[in-house]
Design a protein around this motif. Structure first.
Motif: not given
Lengths: 296, 274
Positions: A219-246
């Motif tokens: 389970v650790f392996l599955f959770v670790g790998v899927t979470t990592m793949i997803g986290n590399f794609q981080l986009f909407a949070e900074p787009y909406v909250m900071t536009q990449g700044g400060p």
């Protein structure tokens, strides 16, 4: 079965898998490979109107990206989110699953539903909500900190705190998902193991160390790998909250790719960034699989 | 108190604290959405509105035409879900049960795609859809959902348990493959279809990056894109934005509560065999 029936079945089979194969090929496989080709060209705003004007430039886009400090900053930000946000989120998920996974817990279904609720909220909406929660003067989070005697923080205005703030939001939003997977994993560990260990007088810590953790390894392996793949794609949070700044402190590789590709229409450059991100993602997933000794 | 009781008490205290943190942002969102303009940015902070007002909801649905975006989202989400179910259930069953040349090799190649995030292909996909005249169309917004490899994978795993004897008996009776699929297979794999429907619905409803790229005309924006563009203009209007967040969060939460069982099962099914 006769060969006529077999042949008829093989012909019918294409009716079944054909549409899916065509769609996956046209809208997934071709674009992914096309992206690699695009990354070797100087495709830009002019080329969108007249694709013939794009020229092959070899690896120039890659060389330029690797020389550009903005790329390295985005890579650092992305890695921070993957290496800090990922483990933190998995740890919170595991803690919640362990808390819930006792026979003595009452209202278990209710707690599970509450913990899972943030997962099904719309990311854009809760990112907006958190923008206000993180407000230095009127945000609940700073008021909570001050209530326990800690100084408030200018979360989204301070380059040192903007990324941690996004980590907080993402842990809150996502931990319920992995929690469910851990719960399923905990449920599949045979109860007799615990009973036998208890009879032998093993302490709770030892039972956790020698039964729970090994039992959860896949389970650790599955959770670790899927979470990592997803986290590399981080986009909407900074787009909406900071536009990449400060000062670019929350500009991730995905956000940089989006800006290059769809704001400045430098699609060759953006494709090179996307390819680099894919490379890093696969390397990370592979490293984690090797590290945990699992098969993927 | 016995040690066991202490353990149980601590456990419940921790669970309650966690629940408070999980719920707090959502509760504050709802409360602030009923506050008068500026009330959420006044010290001391208030937990509840002094005089609850519906004016922000009225603004959203009149001046800001949020109903339109709501409808856009409903159309794109439903069509994406139904289209995906149709395409992937056919394929998942085909890969599980129909015998044809190259089946296993093709399926293994398909499974490789599971680890490649779709975002990698978004730039060429945009150019491709532009050639097809699908930029700024609902069809363009829903297309990437149709050929979900993940869904094909889950349905295949589930369909493997359909007994071959049952299918062969129907074939000997002269039933065509499509008829067998519709009358025998579909009822048997219904549980996984319901689960996937729930899963796809949530994914499509909450999707942001792709509609942001493919929809250029603001009248066609889905809810998340409309909301993200709204916050650009109305960043000072905390209470209005909270009302907008409520309108987008509560329907998905409602759907989730109704179909929770199926959705949860899908997550667990996906994790058993990734």
């Amino acid at each position: 079965m006769s060969t006529i029936l077999q042949r008829r079945q093989a012909r019918a089979a294409w009716l079944f898998v054909g549409p899916a194969l065509a769609l996956v090929t046209a809208f997934f496989l071709v674009p992914v490979l096309g992206g690699l080709a695009l990354s070797l060209t100087d495709f830009d705003l002019y080329a969108i109107g007249a694709p013939g004007t794009a020229r092959w430039v070899g690896l120039r886009n890659y060389a330029e990206a690797l020389r550009n400090p903005v790329f390295w900053q985005a890579a650092r930000n992305t890695l921070y989110f993957v290496l800090v946000g990922g483990p933190l989120s998995v740890a919170v998920s595991l803690a919640a699953a362990l808390l819930l996974n006792a026979r003595t817990v009452r209202l278990r279904g209710l707690f599970r539903t509450i913990y899972f609720a943030p997962v099904v909220t719309m990311l854009v909406s809760v990112a907006i909500v958190w923008r206000y929660l993180l407000h230095p003067r009127y945000g609940l989070i700073n008021h909570g900190l001050e209530a326990v005697g800690l100084p408030g923080v200018d979360w989204l205005g301070d380059p040192h705190w903007a990324m941690p703030a996004i980590v907080l939001l993402s842990v809150w939003k996502n931990f319920g998902y992995n929690m469910l997977i851990f719960l399923a994993g905990l449920g599949s560990i045979p109860g007799e193991l615990y009973e036998a260990a208890a009879i032998d007088g093993a302490s709770a810590a030892r039972r956790f160390r020698h039964i729970t953790l090994p039992g959860l390894a896949p389970v650790f392996l599955f959770v670790g790998v899927t979470t990592m793949i997803g986290n590399f794609q981080l986009f909407a949070e900074p787009y909406v909250m900071t536009q990449g700044g400060p000062l670019g402190a929350t500009r991730t590789l995905m956000l940089l790719t989006y800006e290059e590709g769809f704001r400045w229409w430098r699609m060759g450059v953006a494709s090179a960034l996307a390819a680099l991100l894919l490379l890093i993602t696969l390397a990370g997933a592979l490293a984690q699989t090797r590290l945990k000794g699992g098969r993927w | 108190m016995r040690r066991r009781d202490v353990d149980t008490a601590v456990r419940h205290a921790a669970l309650t604290f966690g629940a408070a943190i999980a719920l707090m942002p959502l509760l504050w969102m709802v409360s602030a959405s009923f506050m008068a303009p500026g009330e959420a940015s006044t010290l001391p902070l208030r937990a509840l509105p002094r005089r609850p007002t519906l004016e922000h909801y009225a603004t959203l649905f009149t001046r800001l035409d949020l109903a339109r975006h709501f409808l856009n989202s409903v159309v794109v989400t439903l069509a994406a879900t139904l289209g995906s179910l149709l395409v992937t259930s056919l394929a998942g069953y085909g890969f599980a049960k129909l015998r044809f040349r190259g089946r296993d090799a093709m399926f293994r190649a398909l499974a490789l795609a599971l680890v490649v995030p779709g975002q990698v292909g978004m730039l060429p996909l945009f150019l491709l859809l532009r050639e097809l005249g699908l930029v700024n169309s609902y069809l363009g917004a829903m297309l990437p959902f149709f050929g979900s490899v993940y869904a094909i994978f889950l349905i295949r795993q589930y369909a493997l348990s359909v007994p071959d004897d049952l299918l062969d008996a129907a074939r000997i009776d002269g039933a065509g493959e499509l008829r067998i699929f519709a009358t025998i297979v579909l009822p048997l794999i219904k549980p996984i279809l319901v689960t996937l429907a729930a899963y796809t619905f949530m994914a499509a409803w909450n999707d942001f990056l792709w509609p942001l790229i493919i929809l250029s005309d603001s009248a066609k924006y889905t809810l998340p894109v409309a909301l993200a563009s709204l916050v650009g203009e109305h960043v000072q209007d905390t209470e209005l934005m909270m009302a907008g967040a409520v309108v987008t969060v509560l329907p998905a939460l409602g759907v989730f509560l109704a179909i929770q069982r199926h959705y949860v099962r899908g997550i667990m099914a996906g994790s058993v065999k990734g």
